[in-house]
Design a protein around this motif. Structure first.
Motif, PDB file in Angstrom:
ATOM      1  N   UNK A  94       0.819  -1.206   0.000  1.00  0.00           N
ATOM      2  CA  UNK A  94       0.000   0.000   0.000  1.00  0.00           C
ATOM      3  C   UNK A  94       0.853   1.255   0.000  1.00  0.00           C
ATOM      4  N   UNK A  95       0.339   2.286  -0.668  1.00  0.00           N
ATOM      5  CA  UNK A  95       0.995   3.595  -0.678  1.00  0.00           C
ATOM      6  C   UNK A  95      -0.080   4.663  -0.640  1.00  0.00           C
ATOM      7  N   UNK A  96       0.269   5.817  -0.099  1.00  0.00           N
ATOM      8  CA  UNK A  96      -0.663   6.938  -0.022  1.00  0.00           C
ATOM      9  C   UNK A  96      -0.544   7.749  -1.302  1.00  0.00           C
ATOM     10  N   UNK A  97      -1.612   7.839  -2.064  1.00  0.00           N
ATOM     11  CA  UNK A  97      -1.595   8.561  -3.330  1.00  0.00           C
ATOM     12  C   UNK A  97      -1.237  10.021  -3.102  1.00  0.00           C
TER      13      UNK A  97
ATOM     14  N   UNK B  21       2.292  -6.398  -5.821  1.00  0.00           N
ATOM     15  CA  UNK B  21       1.747  -5.283  -6.596  1.00  0.00           C
ATOM     16  C   UNK B  21       1.531  -4.108  -5.660  1.00  0.00           C
ATOM     17  N   UNK B  22       1.561  -2.918  -6.244  1.00  0.00           N
ATOM     18  CA  UNK B  22       1.378  -1.685  -5.468  1.00  0.00           C
ATOM     19  C   UNK B  22      -0.036  -1.172  -5.661  1.00  0.00           C
ATOM     20  N   UNK B  23      -0.663  -0.750  -4.567  1.00  0.00           N
ATOM     21  CA  UNK B  23      -1.979  -0.103  -4.610  1.00  0.00           C
ATOM     22  C   UNK B  23      -1.835   1.249  -3.922  1.00  0.00           C
ATOM     23  N   UNK B  24      -1.969   2.335  -4.699  1.00  0.00           N
ATOM     24  CA  UNK B  24      -1.881   3.690  -4.145  1.00  0.00           C
ATOM     25  C   UNK B  24      -3.278   4.293  -4.078  1.00  0.00           C
TER      26      UNK B  24
ATOM     27  N   UNK C 180       3.431   1.823   3.616  1.00  0.00           N
ATOM     28  CA  UNK C 180       4.451   2.801   3.975  1.00  0.00           C
ATOM     29  C   UNK C 180       3.811   4.147   4.295  1.00  0.00           C
ATOM     30  N   UNK C 181       4.212   4.724   5.429  1.00  0.00           N
ATOM     31  CA  UNK C 181       3.661   6.016   5.837  1.00  0.00           C
ATOM     32  C   UNK C 181       4.553   6.638   6.901  1.00  0.00           C
TER      33      UNK C 181
END
Length: 523
Positions: free
Chosen positions: A367-370, A394-397, A418-419
């Motif tokens: 996960x990533x913060x768009x 896979x990455x999900x933003x 990540x945050x």
């Protein structure tokens, strides 16, 4: 019962009488600023969220009994004028200052404080998990119109540090807008009922929030040329935000910037790039609730698949340092903590760890913060390492409100996220206990991680009143957490904010990472 009296001395401006009906300021010299960030404002309810991303709206619309202030960092009386503490350290009595009014002109009363506390506990969101077991429902009492009594279940050095996030709402307004005993939640998501220095003008969850200054706010300590109107605007593209700032279309860019972006802003004469020592850590949360990541060797493989030095150099530098605790809170040297944690980029060691697990890792979701360059780049850094190991991922933003919602549901939570974990309050529990306490799973603990021995260390540290012993205890737990590969501890780094040189007095609050607009002058 014996009491110790602790009164405010010289912290705040005392008012000599009542103030007029609160009203937004207007005039020929009215100033307007636009603050841009990647945050989406899906709710205005101050009791639903406890993040640093939306803290600016909470801080400026609402007051609390106490508030974090800067220079040097301290917690100061705000709506509270003073308090007394019982000898056993469990009973607090707060006296409200006179003259504080909500935006509809009604006085802030003890009943509003009690209602706000009960609302937080009932909704079980925001700061509620941290109050759970400390402040029980029905234990907070109105003594008279200006006196409130908290009866804690146990003494706690954390209690005062949590009060800035107990935002006081207008109980009469909320009660008038309750639907099916929802504590006015549907209404407050799109409105406000505060006594803060700014009042809501308009709100659109797709674009942002506009507020106007309350000229007769009870605290008259405004800057010389206060900002009359402010807009918090959502913009996911940081490069677009930089262009808008350079052109003068916006006045503040609140974003996690990359080194080349910081360089450009420093070289633009009309702009200022402020960097303050941030009480925050950049971390990859590992979802230990999932079968695959319950295995220490699987988590360790991910920890060793992340190229820390390359990421820090390309994304966070300069000034970033390795540590599982923010540096100002750590007694041990950063190098000692990093060495104890054993977290380093080592693909051969990662392959050896993978060879020990029972079954190959399945397709993992990172996960990533768009709109957050740091979060998105960290996801790519880990993906690169995992692909080199032959681990599918896979990455999900997604926007922050979506990410925050997933963090409360184990089935929706990413395998890795990540945050930045910032300072909502200045106590080591914020970075260790809150994140890895077994009792806070699904609340502050969004890793679904539970280690009984580490949990014991956390609870022992939390129960200690001695400041040095408290930090040392949490540090010991933090090193154990890192050794157990409970998360990917990347770095601590300074917080940065870019703004027009015409704005004076603008900086983050040291806790909450919000901008207190009362201090800002629009020259």
């Amino acid at each position: 019962m014996r009491w110790h009296r602790l009164a405010a001395k010289g912290r705040l401006l005392m008012l000599g009488g009542l103030i007029a009906l609160a009203s937004p300021a207007t005039g020929d010299n009215a100033s307007r600023i636009v603050i841009v960030s990647s945050t989406s404002y899906d709710t205005l309810d101050p009791h639903i969220v406890l993040d640093t991303s939306r803290a600016g709206v909470r801080l400026n619309f609402y007051d609390a009994l106490y508030r974090w202030q800067d220079g040097p960092v301290r917690i100061s009386p705000w709506l509270a004028q003073s308090y007394t503490l019982s000898e056993d350290g469990k009973v607090y009595r707060f006296t409200l200052r006179k003259g504080a009014r909500f935006h509809d002109g009604t006085d802030v009363k003890a009943a509003d404080v009690v209602y706000s506390v009960e609302r937080i506990l009932a909704l079980k969101r925001g700061v509620a998990p941290l109050l759970q077991g400390l402040v029980n429902p029905g234990s907070t009492k109105v003594i008279d119109t200006s006196t409130i009594e908290f009866s804690l279940s146990r003494p706690s050095p954390m209690f005062l540090t949590l009060l800035p996030e107990v935002h006081i709402v207008n109980s009469q307004v909320l009660k008038a807008n309750e639907v099916n005993n929802d504590w006015g939640r549907a209404w407050l998501a799109r409105n406000e009922a505060g006594s803060g220095a700014y009042a809501l003008k308009s709100y659109d969850p797709t674009t942002g929030v506009i507020a106007r200054r309350v000229a007769d706010h009870w605290n008259e300590a405004w800057s010389k040329k206060p900002v009359e109107e402010v807009e918090w605007r959502t913009m996911l593209d940081s490069e677009a935000g930089i262009e808008a700032l350079v052109k003068g279309d916006i006045q503040v860019l609140d974003a996690d910037l990359l080194p080349h972006q910081k360089k450009r802003l420093r070289e633009t004469k009309e702009l200022v790039l402020d960097e303050d020592d941030g009480q925050r850590i950049f971390v990859g949360l590992l979802n230990s609730g999932r079968e695959a990541l319950k295995q220490q060797d699987a988590r360790r493989a991910l920890v060793q698949a992340f190229d820390y030095e390359t990421f820090i150099r390309s994304t966070l530098a300069p000034g970033a340092a390795r540590a599982p605790l923010p540096l100002p809170l750590s007694f041990a040297s950063p190098s000692a903590i990093a060495a104890a944690s054993g977290q380093k980029y080592d693909l051969e060691a990662a392959r050896a760890a993978l060879a020990k697990i029972k079954a190959p890792l399945r397709d993992l979701t990172i996960g990533a913060i768009a709109g957050d360059a740091h979060s998105e780049r960290a996801a790519l850094t880990l993906l690169d390492g995992m692909l080199k190991l032959g681990v599918p991922a896979r990455i999900v933003a997604e926007p922050w409100p979506v990410v925050a919602g997933r963090m409360r549901d184990e089935k929706l939570m990413y395998d890795v996220l990540f945050l930045w974990h910032g300072a909502r309050y200045l106590d080591a529990n914020n970075w260790v206990g809150e994140m890895y306490d077994c009792d806070l799973i699904g609340a502050g603990n969004s890793s679904w991680y539970c280690n009984k021995e580490i949990d014991r260390l956390i609870k022992e540290a939390r129960a200690t009143s001695d400041p040095k012993a408290r930090v040392a205890g949490f540090e010991k737990a933090a090193v154990r957490i890192a050794e157990d590969a409970a998360g990917i501890f990347v770095a601590t780094a300074r917080a940065s904010i870019a703004h027009s040189r015409k704005l004076k007095g603008l900086r983050y609050m040291p806790a909450g990472e919000a901008i207190d607009l009362r201090n800002v002058s629009a020259e």
